[in-house]
Structure formats: C-alpha cells, structure tokens
Design a protein around this motif. Structure first.
Motif, PDB file in Angstrom:
ATOM      1  N   VAL A 128      -9.649 -10.622  18.085  1.00  0.00           N
ATOM      2  CA  VAL A 128      -8.255 -10.604  17.644  1.00  0.00           C
ATOM      3  C   VAL A 128      -7.789  -9.191  17.298  1.00  0.00           C
ATOM      4  O   VAL A 128      -8.480  -8.441  16.591  1.00  0.00           O
ATOM      5  N   ASP A 129      -6.611  -8.821  17.804  1.00  0.00           N
ATOM      6  CA  ASP A 129      -5.939  -7.549  17.511  1.00  0.00           C
ATOM      7  C   ASP A 129      -6.714  -6.325  17.985  1.00  0.00           C
ATOM      8  O   ASP A 129      -6.512  -5.214  17.471  1.00  0.00           O
ATOM      9  N   ARG A 130      -7.563  -6.480  18.993  1.00  0.00           N
ATOM     10  CA  ARG A 130      -8.400  -5.364  19.429  1.00  0.00           C
ATOM     11  C   ARG A 130      -8.196  -4.968  20.891  1.00  0.00           C
ATOM     12  O   ARG A 130      -8.788  -4.003  21.359  1.00  0.00           O
ATOM     13  N   GLY A 131      -7.350  -5.686  21.606  1.00  0.00           N
ATOM     14  CA  GLY A 131      -7.155  -5.382  23.015  1.00  0.00           C
ATOM     15  C   GLY A 131      -6.353  -4.108  23.248  1.00  0.00           C
ATOM     16  O   GLY A 131      -5.780  -3.523  22.321  1.00  0.00           O
ATOM     17  N   GLU A 132      -6.323  -3.665  24.481  1.00  0.00           N
ATOM     18  CA  GLU A 132      -5.617  -2.444  24.846  1.00  0.00           C
ATOM     19  C   GLU A 132      -4.155  -2.471  24.408  1.00  0.00           C
ATOM     20  O   GLU A 132      -3.473  -3.483  24.554  1.00  0.00           O
ATOM     21  N   VAL A 133      -3.684  -1.350  23.891  1.00  0.00           N
ATOM     22  CA  VAL A 133      -2.285  -1.212  23.479  1.00  0.00           C
ATOM     23  C   VAL A 133      -1.420  -0.926  24.708  1.00  0.00           C
ATOM     24  O   VAL A 133      -1.707  -0.003  25.478  1.00  0.00           O
ATOM     25  N   ILE A 134      -0.372  -1.721  24.871  1.00  0.00           N
ATOM     26  CA  ILE A 134       0.565  -1.538  25.980  1.00  0.00           C
ATOM     27  C   ILE A 134       1.750  -0.684  25.556  1.00  0.00           C
ATOM     28  O   ILE A 134       2.182   0.212  26.271  1.00  0.00           O
ATOM     29  N   ASP A 135       2.279  -0.934  24.360  1.00  0.00           N
ATOM     30  CA  ASP A 135       3.438  -0.187  23.881  1.00  0.00           C
ATOM     31  C   ASP A 135       3.553  -0.367  22.377  1.00  0.00           C
ATOM     32  O   ASP A 135       3.104  -1.377  21.814  1.00  0.00           O
ATOM     33  N   GLN A 136       4.168   0.640  21.728  1.00  0.00           N
ATOM     34  CA  GLN A 136       4.401   0.582  20.291  1.00  0.00           C
ATOM     35  C   GLN A 136       5.779   1.144  19.962  1.00  0.00           C
ATOM     36  O   GLN A 136       6.320   1.961  20.711  1.00  0.00           O
ATOM     37  N   GLU A 137       6.299   0.707  18.826  1.00  0.00           N
ATOM     38  CA  GLU A 137       7.569   1.230  18.323  1.00  0.00           C
ATOM     39  C   GLU A 137       7.441   1.397  16.813  1.00  0.00           C
ATOM     40  O   GLU A 137       7.058   0.459  16.102  1.00  0.00           O
ATOM     41  N   VAL A 138       7.750   2.581  16.313  1.00  0.00           N
ATOM     42  CA  VAL A 138       7.635   2.890  14.890  1.00  0.00           C
ATOM     43  C   VAL A 138       8.896   2.464  14.155  1.00  0.00           C
ATOM     44  O   VAL A 138      10.012   2.628  14.669  1.00  0.00           O
ATOM     45  N   VAL A 139       8.741   1.924  12.944  1.00  0.00           N
ATOM     46  CA  VAL A 139       9.885   1.673  12.071  1.00  0.00           C
ATOM     47  C   VAL A 139       9.622   2.319  10.713  1.00  0.00           C
ATOM     48  O   VAL A 139       8.486   2.393  10.249  1.00  0.00           O
ATOM     49  N   ASN A 184       0.806  -1.218   0.000  1.00  0.00           N
ATOM     50  CA  ASN A 184       0.000   0.000   0.000  1.00  0.00           C
ATOM     51  C   ASN A 184       0.844   1.276   0.000  1.00  0.00           C
ATOM     52  O   ASN A 184       0.300   2.374   0.114  1.00  0.00           O
ATOM     53  N   GLY A 185       2.163   1.113  -0.083  1.00  0.00           N
ATOM     54  CA  GLY A 185       3.019   2.275  -0.204  1.00  0.00           C
ATOM     55  C   GLY A 185       3.224   3.061   1.076  1.00  0.00           C
ATOM     56  O   GLY A 185       3.579   4.245   1.036  1.00  0.00           O
ATOM     57  N   GLU A 186       3.043   2.415   2.228  1.00  0.00           N
ATOM     58  CA  GLU A 186       3.226   3.108   3.503  1.00  0.00           C
ATOM     59  C   GLU A 186       4.689   3.502   3.699  1.00  0.00           C
ATOM     60  O   GLU A 186       5.597   2.811   3.255  1.00  0.00           O
ATOM     61  N   LYS A 187       4.899   4.595   4.414  1.00  0.00           N
ATOM     62  CA  LYS A 187       6.244   5.070   4.722  1.00  0.00           C
ATOM     63  C   LYS A 187       6.724   4.585   6.086  1.00  0.00           C
ATOM     64  O   LYS A 187       7.929   4.681   6.385  1.00  0.00           O
ATOM     65  N   GLU A 188       5.817   4.070   6.907  1.00  0.00           N
ATOM     66  CA  GLU A 188       6.200   3.545   8.211  1.00  0.00           C
ATOM     67  C   GLU A 188       5.239   2.466   8.651  1.00  0.00           C
ATOM     68  O   GLU A 188       4.103   2.381   8.185  1.00  0.00           O
ATOM     69  N   THR A 189       5.722   1.617   9.524  1.00  0.00           N
ATOM     70  CA  THR A 189       4.894   0.632  10.205  1.00  0.00           C
ATOM     71  C   THR A 189       5.512   0.471  11.587  1.00  0.00           C
ATOM     72  O   THR A 189       6.082   1.410  12.121  1.00  0.00           O
ATOM     73  N   GLY A 190       5.418  -0.706  12.192  1.00  0.00           N
ATOM     74  CA  GLY A 190       6.011  -0.867  13.509  1.00  0.00           C
ATOM     75  C   GLY A 190       5.566  -2.137  14.189  1.00  0.00           C
ATOM     76  O   GLY A 190       5.108  -3.083  13.535  1.00  0.00           O
ATOM     77  N   ALA A 191       5.720  -2.164  15.496  1.00  0.00           N
ATOM     78  CA  ALA A 191       5.301  -3.298  16.317  1.00  0.00           C
ATOM     79  C   ALA A 191       4.445  -2.771  17.452  1.00  0.00           C
ATOM     80  O   ALA A 191       4.659  -1.660  17.956  1.00  0.00           O
ATOM     81  N   THR A 192       3.471  -3.568  17.849  1.00  0.00           N
ATOM     82  CA  THR A 192       2.561  -3.201  18.937  1.00  0.00           C
ATOM     83  C   THR A 192       2.400  -4.378  19.886  1.00  0.00           C
ATOM     84  O   THR A 192       2.073  -5.489  19.451  1.00  0.00           O
ATOM     85  N   LEU A 193       2.619  -4.132  21.168  1.00  0.00           N
ATOM     86  CA  LEU A 193       2.276  -5.110  22.195  1.00  0.00           C
ATOM     87  C   LEU A 193       0.915  -4.727  22.732  1.00  0.00           C
ATOM     88  O   LEU A 193       0.699  -3.590  23.170  1.00  0.00           O
ATOM     89  N   HIS A 194      -0.024  -5.681  22.690  1.00  0.00           N
ATOM     90  CA  HIS A 194      -1.380  -5.379  23.146  1.00  0.00           C
ATOM     91  C   HIS A 194      -1.939  -6.543  23.956  1.00  0.00           C
ATOM     92  O   HIS A 194      -1.480  -7.687  23.845  1.00  0.00           O
ATOM     93  N   ARG A 195      -2.915  -6.214  24.756  1.00  0.00           N
ATOM     94  CA  ARG A 195      -3.582  -7.231  25.566  1.00  0.00           C
ATOM     95  C   ARG A 195      -4.433  -8.112  24.657  1.00  0.00           C
ATOM     96  O   ARG A 195      -5.151  -7.612  23.785  1.00  0.00           O
ATOM     97  N   MET A 196      -4.361  -9.418  24.842  1.00  0.00           N
ATOM     98  CA  MET A 196      -5.178 -10.337  24.056  1.00  0.00           C
ATOM     99  C   MET A 196      -6.562 -10.473  24.657  1.00  0.00           C
ATOM    100  O   MET A 196      -6.719 -10.597  25.879  1.00  0.00           O
ATOM    101  N   THR A 197      -7.567 -10.455  23.789  1.00  0.00           N
ATOM    102  CA  THR A 197      -8.957 -10.653  24.181  1.00  0.00           C
ATOM    103  C   THR A 197      -9.583 -11.640  23.203  1.00  0.00           C
ATOM    104  O   THR A 197      -8.910 -12.152  22.304  1.00  0.00           O
ATOM    105  N   SER A 198     -10.869 -11.876  23.364  1.00  0.00           N
ATOM    106  CA  SER A 198     -11.568 -12.787  22.452  1.00  0.00           C
ATOM    107  C   SER A 198     -11.660 -12.202  21.042  1.00  0.00           C
ATOM    108  O   SER A 198     -11.884 -12.926  20.071  1.00  0.00           O
TER     109      SER A 198
END
Length: 309
Positions: A142-153, A126-140
């Motif tokens: 998927v990928d919707r739980g609270e964000v604990i921390d992120q790092e941009v790359v 999609n031609g993005e200029k950045e992405t990263g990693a996200t640590l988040h709480r797991m819930t029923s």
C-alpha cells in the motif's frame, strides 16, 4: 478508436471530484464501486453514488472484494484502467492485475511522506507548511507504487482540516485531468519512491483528540485545527464530561499558570506547558457550541483546572 474501459473505486469528496473529472473528460467509465454512507458518520462530502447515477451508472455498493463472485463481476467488465480515489478498502492484487493499462490510486499527501490514513490530519497536527496529492501505481504494498504525478498545496497558519482537504481535492482533480490522456494511451511513465524519505502514519480515532495541556500552545492549536469540524474534535475533561475546543489561537512564550488552568474568561485563555491558548469556540458534550467568552461566563471560573495528563 474507442477509449479504454475504466472501473472506478471511489468515496469521499476526493472520490467525487476525481470521478466528476473523468465524466467531464468523457472517459469510458463502465462501473463505479463505492459505499453506503454510515449513519453514525458526519457526512459533509458529496455522494459518489449519486454522481454515478446522475451519469447513468448504477453504483456497486459495499462490495466484499475478497469474494470471488465480485472479482468475477469486475473481470467481466474488462477494464483496461482501474482507479482508486479515496476508496477505504485495500483492493486485492488479483483485481489490480485485471487492468492491462494499470491500476492507480490517488493519495492525499506528497508520497513517500505521510503514507497511510488520515494523512491531511496528521500533516496539520505535525505543523507541516505544505502537503498535496499524489497519483501512484497500485501494488500489493500500500502507498508504495511508482509515482505518476503530484501537486503541492499550501497549508496556511489558520487552515483547519476541511480547508486543507478541499485544497487536496482541487489538486487531485487537476492531476486526473492532466494525466488521463497518457494513462489511456499506455504511455505514462512513473518514478520509484525514495524510501529514505518515507514516513507512515496510522488511522486516527476520536479518543486521539484528547488535549494534553502539558504540551506547548502551538502543538495544542495544531491538534485543534487538525480534528475540528467535520472531524470528531479536540477535547479535554471538565467535571466528568468532554469539553470540545473547536477553535483557538496559540499565544507563545512563557506560560502564565499551571497547564490546563483557566487564566481569564474574556478572552477565554488557558495555560499550557509553554505559552497559553486563547479558546475561541467551545462546547460541552451534549450541549450547544458557543463562543469562548460566552462559554466561559456560563461554565468556568478563573483558576478552574481543565483536563488531565
């Protein structure tokens, strides 16, 4: 005071790097759940199973997480924390609830953007200029739980999927290192995801790599770098065989021919819907990979029409 017991579900290079970080920080990892490598998959990443064994833990392989006996096995370990680091299966809620200090997943994007699978590949496509990693709480969900921390790359113009993925690995390991003390203490604070910013993409199949020459040269280039080695590759049809284009360079502006038309052999240049694509690495299915001009001299002529839309 003893450190809380941790069960880790992990695979791929992100799984390796994050588990390695836990070991280096002397976390109390009591079990590692992972997979047997698929012989039909190109395995370019290091083995989570081998890492676990090197630290004295015999990994639990290919567990059916819906099997009640396997759930009991995890319960007996009494984990206070559960981590999922690029584990490929959804972990059932009944397992997540075992961990009194929470269950957390490492996702390869900046949530809530790029929920789902193949997030690095999609971001490049999609031609993005950045992405990263996200640590988040797991819930029923998927990928919707609270964000604990992120790092941009940063995604550079010439990055392929592997280069970006390795940057995400670095970001993921850094997140684990800086959040582990808070997670172990139970003092971690999360933030709800902004649903208005959410995007979601599904998994990708090898057949999704087909090149549509009617697209503009930038879009085609992004597809090539999104699925080049070690992924299945972008390809076009040539005389009933797949012609893989492993690397190229977009030339924006007015197209000089019909989409898919070979305009020159050295450099190997193909017309697109808008602009042209210089082909730097190519390979016919079942044959060796070659530099673009060498491939062209052996197989193509000016005016040859590639592919189908």
């Amino acid at each position: 005071m003893s450190k809380p017991a941790i069960v880790v579900f992990a695979y791929n290079e992100v799984g390796y790097r994050c588990l390695e970080t836990l070991f280096d920080m002397e976390a109390n990892v009591v079990a590692v759940v992972t997979y047997t490598d698929d012989p039909d998959e190109e395995i370019w990443f290091r083995s989570v199973a081998e890492l676990a064994r090197s630290r004295g833990i015999e990994p639990l392989l290919d567990l059916d997480l819906k099997d009640q006996q396997n759930v009991k096995t995890i319960k007996k370990l009494k984990p206070k924390l559960i981590f999922s680091f690029y584990y490929r299966d959804v972990i059932p809620e009944k397992i997540l609830k075992i961990a009194k200090l929470g269950a957390y997943n490492m996702h390869g994007s900046l949530l809530p953007r790029y929920r789902g699978r193949a997030c690095v590949n999609w971001a490049i496509l999609n031609g993005e200029k950045e992405t990263g990693a996200t640590l988040h709480r797991m819930t029923s969900k998927v990928d919707r739980g609270e964000v604990i921390d992120q790092e941009v790359v940063r995604i550079e113009e010439t990055d392929g999927a592997k280069e970006v993925f390795l940057k995400v690995c670095d970001a993921a390991a850094e997140i684990v290192a800086r959040t582990l003390p808070e997670l172990e203490s139970g003092r971690v604070v999360g933030a709800a995801q902004d649903e208005t910013m959410a995007t979601e993409f599904g998994g990708r199949r090898p057949e999704d790599g087909i090149i549509r020459w009617s697209n503009d040269s930038r879009r085609i280039y992004n597809l090539i770098r999104a699925v080049t080695h070690p992924y299945p590759g972008a390809y076009t049809d040539y005389r009933g065989k797949k012609l893989f284009i492993w690397w190229g360079k977009p030339q924006e502006g007015t197209s000089l021919g019909k989409p898919g038309e070979v305009l020159s052999l050295d450099p190997l240049t193909v017309a697109t819907g808008r602009g042209n694509l210089r082909v730097l690495r190519a390979q016919l299915d079942g044959e060796i990979e070659m530099d673009g001009p060498d491939f062209a001299r052996k197989n193509l002529n000016v005016g040859t029409l590639l592919g189908q839309d």
